[in-house]
Design a protein around this motif. Structure first.
Motif, PDB file in Angstrom:
ATOM      1  N   LEU A 273      -6.098  33.650  41.720  1.00  0.00           N
ATOM      2  CA  LEU A 273      -5.579  32.696  40.744  1.00  0.00           C
ATOM      3  C   LEU A 273      -5.961  31.273  41.118  1.00  0.00           C
TER       4      LEU A 273
ATOM      5  N   LEU B 134      -7.569  28.991  31.073  1.00  0.00           N
ATOM      6  CA  LEU B 134      -7.266  30.400  31.279  1.00  0.00           C
ATOM      7  C   LEU B 134      -6.477  30.926  30.088  1.00  0.00           C
TER       8      LEU B 134
ATOM      9  N   VAL C 295      -4.215  33.752  28.835  1.00  0.00           N
ATOM     10  CA  VAL C 295      -3.397  34.732  29.543  1.00  0.00           C
ATOM     11  C   VAL C 295      -2.443  35.421  28.570  1.00  0.00           C
TER      12      VAL C 295
ATOM     13  N   GLU D 133      -6.314  43.725  31.094  1.00  0.00           N
ATOM     14  CA  GLU D 133      -7.393  43.659  32.081  1.00  0.00           C
ATOM     15  C   GLU D 133      -8.669  44.290  31.540  1.00  0.00           C
TER      16      GLU D 133
ATOM     17  N   PHE E  23      -9.695  39.850  30.098  1.00  0.00           N
ATOM     18  CA  PHE E  23      -8.963  38.603  30.361  1.00  0.00           C
ATOM     19  C   PHE E  23      -8.812  38.399  31.868  1.00  0.00           C
TER      20      PHE E  23
ATOM     21  N   ALA F  88      -6.207  37.222  33.608  1.00  0.00           N
ATOM     22  CA  ALA F  88      -4.869  37.366  34.170  1.00  0.00           C
ATOM     23  C   ALA F  88      -3.910  37.787  33.062  1.00  0.00           C
ATOM     24  N   ALA F  89      -2.672  38.120  33.455  1.00  0.00           N
ATOM     25  CA  ALA F  89      -1.626  38.464  32.495  1.00  0.00           C
ATOM     26  C   ALA F  89      -0.337  37.760  32.886  1.00  0.00           C
ATOM     27  N   PHE F  90       0.552  37.622  31.912  1.00  0.00           N
ATOM     28  CA  PHE F  90       1.844  36.969  32.143  1.00  0.00           C
ATOM     29  C   PHE F  90       2.962  37.947  31.804  1.00  0.00           C
TER      30      PHE F  90
ATOM     31  N   ILE G 275      -3.742  26.411  31.134  1.00  0.00           N
ATOM     32  CA  ILE G 275      -3.393  27.808  30.880  1.00  0.00           C
ATOM     33  C   ILE G 275      -2.833  27.934  29.472  1.00  0.00           C
TER      34      ILE G 275
ATOM     35  N   ALA H  41      -0.842  30.674  27.449  1.00  0.00           N
ATOM     36  CA  ALA H  41      -0.144  31.954  27.551  1.00  0.00           C
ATOM     37  C   ALA H  41       0.278  32.444  26.170  1.00  0.00           C
TER      38      ALA H  41
END
Length: 284
Positions: free
Chosen positions: A7, A17, A19, A32, A36, A38-40, A229, A231
């Protein structure tokens, strides 16, 4: 490479990013596999999916950490974890941060709402005093500095309660204390988003909640404003809910549901090919 270091490298890149939000291991794996970075894991989505209950402080630390452990074990990219208020005083915050790091999270978010907290885009929010808010972030930072390999997001919901000046003040202080990222929840328009980004240093996160209080902007526009970011905490859940409702309606009407994934794809996503390969290796 550990998830926190992954990260950190993503945050050092020039691009914003994107997310998406996950709520279980399967949704995280879908994110994934879609490519992408990353994930939240948000509290709203986990509370609804795991308990069938609203994001009003009803879900516990143990339940969130358990869900996060399953998610982090299912993927190889960084996962952000919603740590809510830290589930108590500063000592609880330290336990929460260490527990999330042990579960495999790359980053934890700690906020300044009173307990029980609420979704940032719903009514009835209240915030703790400045001193208590700063104490929570300090406890989180101290835990990171003591060896917990995890990044810290300092979140403030002050805009809904005391206005943007207070929210910006708190976000700036979070960075001074040592938070890696800040998140000013629910700016109401682009002017407020600019005010936040122009006055608070460090990486900043935008929360794109469909039909929420903040305007939905493209990632490129968010990057122009100053966000690092973007999200999307509920987008997958909203899409899945709509699709499942239509599918259930078709079954009830004795029709064949449309737009279903292939069973073979589901088996691949679940990991059957890897399982069979390992099974054959140790077959007696």
């Amino acid at each position: 490479m550990k998830s926190a270091q992954k990260l950190r490298e993503l945050l050092s890149s020039q691009n914003i990013l994107i997310v998406p939000g996950c709520y279980d291991a399967f949704s995280a794996r879908l994110i994934e596999n879609a490519g992408f970075p990353a994930a939240f894991m948000g509290g709203f989505a986990v509370s609804v999916s795991r308990l069938g209950m609203p994001d009003t402080g009803l879900i516990s630390y143990a339940e969130m950490a358990d869900q996060g452990r399953n998610i982090c074990n299912a993927v190889s990219f960084p996962v952000f974890g919603d740590g809510d208020t830290g589930y108590g005083n500063a000592v609880n915050v330290q336990r929460t941060v260490k527990g999330y790091a042990d579960a495999g999270f790359a980053c934890i978010m700690i906020e300044d709402q009173t307990a029980p907290k609420r979704c940032g885009h719903t009514r009835g929010k209240q915030i703790v005093s400045r001193d208590e808010a700063f104490s929570r972030i300090q406890a989180a930072v101290d835990t990171r500095e003591s060896g917990a390999d995890i990044l810290i997001i300092g979140r403030t919901d002050a805009n809904a309660v005391q206005g943007m000046d207070e929210a910006v003040f708190r976000a700036k202080k979070f960075i001074e204390i040592g938070a890696d990222i800040t998140f000013l929840e629910a700016p109401k328009d682009e002017k407020e988003m600019h005010t936040y980004c122009d006055n608070v240093p460090g990486p900043k996160m935008a929360n794109m909640v469909e039909q929420g209080k903040t305007p939905i902007l493209t990632p490129s526009r968010l990057q122009e404003i100053g966000y690092k970011i973007a999200a999307y905490p509920l987008t997958l859940m909203l899409a899945g809910m709509n699709s499942m409702k239509q599918t259930l309606k078709a079954i009830k009407q004795e029709k064949q549901p449309e737009n279903l994934a292939e069973f073979s794809e589901l088996k691949d996503m679940a990991g059957f090919p890897e399982y069979y390969k390992t099974e054959n290796k140790y077959r007696v």
